[in-house]
Design an enzyme around this catalytic site. Structure first.
Site, PDB file in Angstrom:
ATOM      1  N   ALA A   5       0.862  -1.189   0.000  1.00 13.70           N
ATOM      2  CA  ALA A   5       0.000   0.000   0.000  1.00 13.70           C
ATOM      3  C   ALA A   5       0.894   1.234   0.000  1.00 13.70           C
ATOM      4  O   ALA A   5       1.156   1.840   1.044  1.00 13.70           O
ATOM      5  CB  ALA A   5      -0.915  -0.013   1.221  1.00 13.70           C
ATOM      6  N   ASP A 179       5.262   2.226   2.831  1.00 13.30           N
ATOM      7  CA  ASP A 179       4.262   1.164   2.777  1.00 13.30           C
ATOM      8  C   ASP A 179       3.281   1.370   3.927  1.00 13.30           C
ATOM      9  O   ASP A 179       3.634   1.175   5.096  1.00 13.30           O
ATOM     10  CB  ASP A 179       4.950  -0.202   2.876  1.00 13.30           C
ATOM     11  N   HIS A 180       2.061   1.738   3.586  1.00 16.43           N
ATOM     12  CA  HIS A 180       1.069   2.086   4.609  1.00 16.43           C
ATOM     13  C   HIS A 180       0.579   0.865   5.387  1.00 16.43           C
ATOM     14  O   HIS A 180      -0.116   1.003   6.391  1.00 16.43           O
ATOM     15  CB  HIS A 180      -0.120   2.789   3.955  1.00 16.43           C
ATOM     16  N   ARG A 181       0.970  -0.348   4.968  1.00 17.43           N
ATOM     17  CA  ARG A 181       0.586  -1.532   5.738  1.00 17.43           C
ATOM     18  C   ARG A 181       1.248  -1.549   7.107  1.00 17.43           C
ATOM     19  O   ARG A 181       0.676  -2.095   8.070  1.00 17.43           O
ATOM     20  CB  ARG A 181       0.956  -2.804   4.971  1.00 17.43           C
TER      21      ARG A 181
END
Length: 210
Positions: A5, A179-181
């Site tokens: 993400a 990475d938004h995860r």
């Protein structure tokens, strides 16, 4: 892009004080034995910011989140047929002069095809300088399994307001893809704030100048 993400945030940095630091480094070029570049200064500042905000120095490996103990920064180098990313090890423990020596050696050998395999593996974070091609900001794409990548633009004079007056100041744009995860916007924002602080007040780094 299909397995993470990815999000990119931007920040503008006043590089006036960093210019003073580089001028001091250039005046010591004979002593250092190497010419310090903007990339070297940003590498040092980014390593310090990663130590201050370790959430940016993490990765998803299999089903686990790993926070790396080291700060090993990959540096994107443009070749005639594409990019290669040699890795500078333990950047947070090195002076700006030491970083400059290592960066010059890796870039020279990258451009002459003399890098060894282990020298392009294991980065925990990456820096891409598209300012050298007159770029201002972009949305860099992560290199898995890394979770953050910093792009830096060119330094150019810009009209800004200081004490109620419009003045020209040398500024640079930062492009941080993450990475938004596993890295949320707050952590990314803290990293950008720390990085800006180190670049706008580089005396915080001066203790590690040599």
């Amino acid at each position: 892009l299909s397995t993470s993400a990815q999000m990119t945030g931007f920040a503008r940095v006043d590089m006036g004080e960093a210019m003073r630091l580089r001028a001091a480094c250039l005046s010591s070029e004979a002593e250092f034995g190497v010419r310090v570049t903007w990339t070297d200064i940003v590498l040092k500042a980014a390593a310090a910011a990663l130590r201050a905000v370790p959430a940016l120095n993490r990765a998803i490996v299999g089903d686990e989140v790993v926070e790396w103990a080291c700060v090993d920064i990959g540096l994107a180098v443009a070749l005639d047929d594409g990019l290669i990313v040699p890795v500078l090890r333990d950047v947070d423990t090195k002076s700006i002069a030491e970083i400059a020596h290592e960066r010059r050696d890796l870039v020279d050998r990258a451009r002459t095809g003399r890098l060894r395999r282990h020298e392009i593996e294991g980065a925990t974070f990456t820096l891409s300088n598209f300012g050298s091609y007159d770029g201002d900001f972009e949305t860099p794409i992560l290199q898995p399994p890394q979770s953050a990548l910093l792009g830096i633009g060119r330094i150019a004079d810009e009209a800004v307001v200081r004490d109620g007056l419009v003045v020209a100041r040398p500024t640079m744009m930062l492009s941080l893809t993450f990475d938004h995860r596993l890295i949320d916007g707050a952590a990314a924002g803290r990293f950008r704030s720390k990085l800006r602080a180190f670049l706008e007040d580089p005396m915080l780094l001066a203790a590690r100048l040599r």
